[in-house]
Design an enzyme around this catalytic site. Structure first.
Site, PDB file in Angstrom:
ATOM      1  N   GLU A  98       0.847  -1.196   0.000  1.00  0.00           N
ATOM      2  CA  GLU A  98       0.000   0.000   0.000  1.00  0.00           C
ATOM      3  C   GLU A  98       0.879   1.242   0.000  1.00  0.00           C
ATOM      4  O   GLU A  98       2.034   1.194   0.427  1.00  0.00           O
ATOM      5  CB  GLU A  98      -0.906  -0.074   1.248  1.00  0.00           C
ATOM      6  N   ASP A  99       0.333   2.360  -0.472  1.00  0.00           N
ATOM      7  CA  ASP A  99       1.120   3.593  -0.464  1.00  0.00           C
ATOM      8  C   ASP A  99       1.244   4.165   0.953  1.00  0.00           C
ATOM      9  O   ASP A  99       2.329   4.282   1.494  1.00  0.00           O
ATOM     10  CB  ASP A  99       0.566   4.631  -1.456  1.00  0.00           C
ATOM     11  N   ASP A 102      -2.849   5.687   6.879  1.00  0.00           N
ATOM     12  CA  ASP A 102      -3.063   6.953   7.583  1.00  0.00           C
ATOM     13  C   ASP A 102      -3.956   6.677   8.796  1.00  0.00           C
ATOM     14  O   ASP A 102      -3.477   6.182   9.810  1.00  0.00           O
ATOM     15  CB  ASP A 102      -3.695   7.928   6.579  1.00  0.00           C
ATOM     16  N   PHE A 151       0.866  16.543   4.118  1.00  0.00           N
ATOM     17  CA  PHE A 151       0.310  15.857   2.944  1.00  0.00           C
ATOM     18  C   PHE A 151       1.394  15.765   1.880  1.00  0.00           C
ATOM     19  O   PHE A 151       2.031  16.753   1.529  1.00  0.00           O
ATOM     20  CB  PHE A 151      -0.911  16.614   2.405  1.00  0.00           C
ATOM     21  N   ARG A 164       1.402  12.067  -9.528  1.00  0.00           N
ATOM     22  CA  ARG A 164       1.773  10.662  -9.326  1.00  0.00           C
ATOM     23  C   ARG A 164       3.084  10.299 -10.025  1.00  0.00           C
ATOM     24  O   ARG A 164       3.784   9.385  -9.625  1.00  0.00           O
ATOM     25  CB  ARG A 164       0.671   9.731  -9.875  1.00  0.00           C
TER      26      ARG A 164
HETATM   27  P1  IMP Z   1      -6.656   5.817   5.581  1.00  0.00           P
HETATM   28  O1  IMP Z   1      -7.881   5.004   5.327  1.00  0.00           O
HETATM   29  O2  IMP Z   1      -6.956   7.069   6.368  1.00  0.00           O
HETATM   30  O3  IMP Z   1      -5.531   5.040   6.204  1.00  0.00           O
HETATM   31  O4  IMP Z   1      -6.254   6.378   4.173  1.00  0.00           O
HETATM   32  C1  IMP Z   1      -5.150   5.974   3.502  1.00  0.00           C
HETATM   33  C2  IMP Z   1      -5.225   6.505   2.100  1.00  0.00           C
HETATM   34  O5  IMP Z   1      -5.385   7.929   2.070  1.00  0.00           O
HETATM   35  C3  IMP Z   1      -3.908   6.237   1.400  1.00  0.00           C
HETATM   36  O6  IMP Z   1      -3.922   4.972   0.783  1.00  0.00           O
HETATM   37  C4  IMP Z   1      -3.831   7.381   0.427  1.00  0.00           C
HETATM   38  O7  IMP Z   1      -4.510   7.024  -0.767  1.00  0.00           O
HETATM   39  C5  IMP Z   1      -4.562   8.510   1.103  1.00  0.00           C
HETATM   40  N1  IMP Z   1      -3.599   9.437   1.747  1.00  0.00           N
HETATM   41  C6  IMP Z   1      -3.402   9.605   3.081  1.00  0.00           C
HETATM   42  N2  IMP Z   1      -2.444  10.523   3.313  1.00  0.00           N
HETATM   43  C7  IMP Z   1      -2.028  10.949   2.091  1.00  0.00           C
HETATM   44  C8  IMP Z   1      -1.008  11.894   1.652  1.00  0.00           C
HETATM   45  O8  IMP Z   1      -0.296  12.535   2.440  1.00  0.00           O
HETATM   46  N3  IMP Z   1      -0.859  12.028   0.300  1.00  0.00           N
HETATM   47  C9  IMP Z   1      -1.595  11.321  -0.614  1.00  0.00           C
HETATM   48  N4  IMP Z   1      -2.542  10.433  -0.251  1.00  0.00           N
HETATM   49  C10 IMP Z   1      -2.764  10.246   1.092  1.00  0.00           C
HETATM   50 MG    MG Z   2      -4.388   4.463  -1.249  1.00  0.00          MG
END
Ligand code: IMP
Ligand code: MG
Length: 176
Positions: A98-99, A102, A151, A164
């Site tokens: 995963e990227d 958060d 961010f 991207r």
């Molecule tokens: P979560 O469900 O809050 O853990 O969301 C995670 C997703 O939010 C990641 O897979 C990203 O796609 C997006 N995301 C969270 N922080 C960032 C950021 O700093 N830059 C770009 N995408 C983010």
């Molecule tokens: Mg994502």
């Protein structure tokens, strides 16, 4: 308003960390069965491509894409697959790539769904672990970099589908 991009992690630092991560992942699996590597689209696509080439064992790859409905604050309950796996993971070692993890809501949803399919093991490799922002108890097994807030974009990560393609990772802010 224009965006300001401040260099945060260089392409060289990413490459170096990816090599270490590939070694860590390789070392943590034994046995003959292939490791299923799952790419969470779209953000992880570059990281995924780099990591799988550094894992020194037999692998299978597949892709998922999640979509969240409703409010801007994504809760696990509001998340669905917009693209599901095509291969079976039953009885297999599975690594989700995963990227960013958060709040953990997206990964919490994904782990619940995948666990019901009875993999032999299920681990997470994430480029960025924003561990201080967690709302769900999700632990990243292999984390590229830790980040407390901010961010970021680049190396697969977007802001509204932009940035991207950048080789490095940048912090995004508004130009004042
Ligand atoms: P979560 O469900 O809050 O853990 O969301 C995670 C997703 O939010 C990641 O897979 C990203 O796609 C997006 N995301 C969270 N922080 C960032 C950021 O700093 N830059 C770009 N995408 C983010
Ligand atoms: Mg994502």
């Amino acid at each position: 308003m224009a965006h300001k991009l401040t260099p945060f992690i260089t392409a060289e630092q990413i490459a170096q960390r990816n090599t270490e991560l590939g070694r860590e992942v390789t070392a943590s699996y034994s046995g003959e069965t292939p490791l299923v590597c799952i790419c969470v689209l779209k953000g992880a696509f570059l990281f995924f491509a780099d990591i799988i080439r550094r894992i020194d064992r037999e692998i299978e790859i597949d892709f998922v894409r999640l979509a969240s409905y409703g409010s801007a604050t994504s809760r696990s309950e509001d998340i669905v697959f917009s693209k599901d796996l095509e291969i079976s993971i039953e009885g297999k070692d599975v690594l989700v790539i995963e990227d960013i993890v958060d709040t953990g809501h997206s990964m919490d949803f994904l782990l619940h769904v995948l666990r019901r399919r009875n993999p032999k093991s299920l681990k997470i490799c994430a480029l960025i672990d924003k561990h201080e922002r967690r709302e769900k108890a999700v632990t990243v097994d292999f984390a590229g970099f830790k980040l407390s807030d901010g961010f970021i974009v680049g190396y697969g990560l977007d802001y509204d589908e932009r940035y991207r393609e950048l080789g490095g990772i940048f912090e995004l802010s508004n130009e004042s």
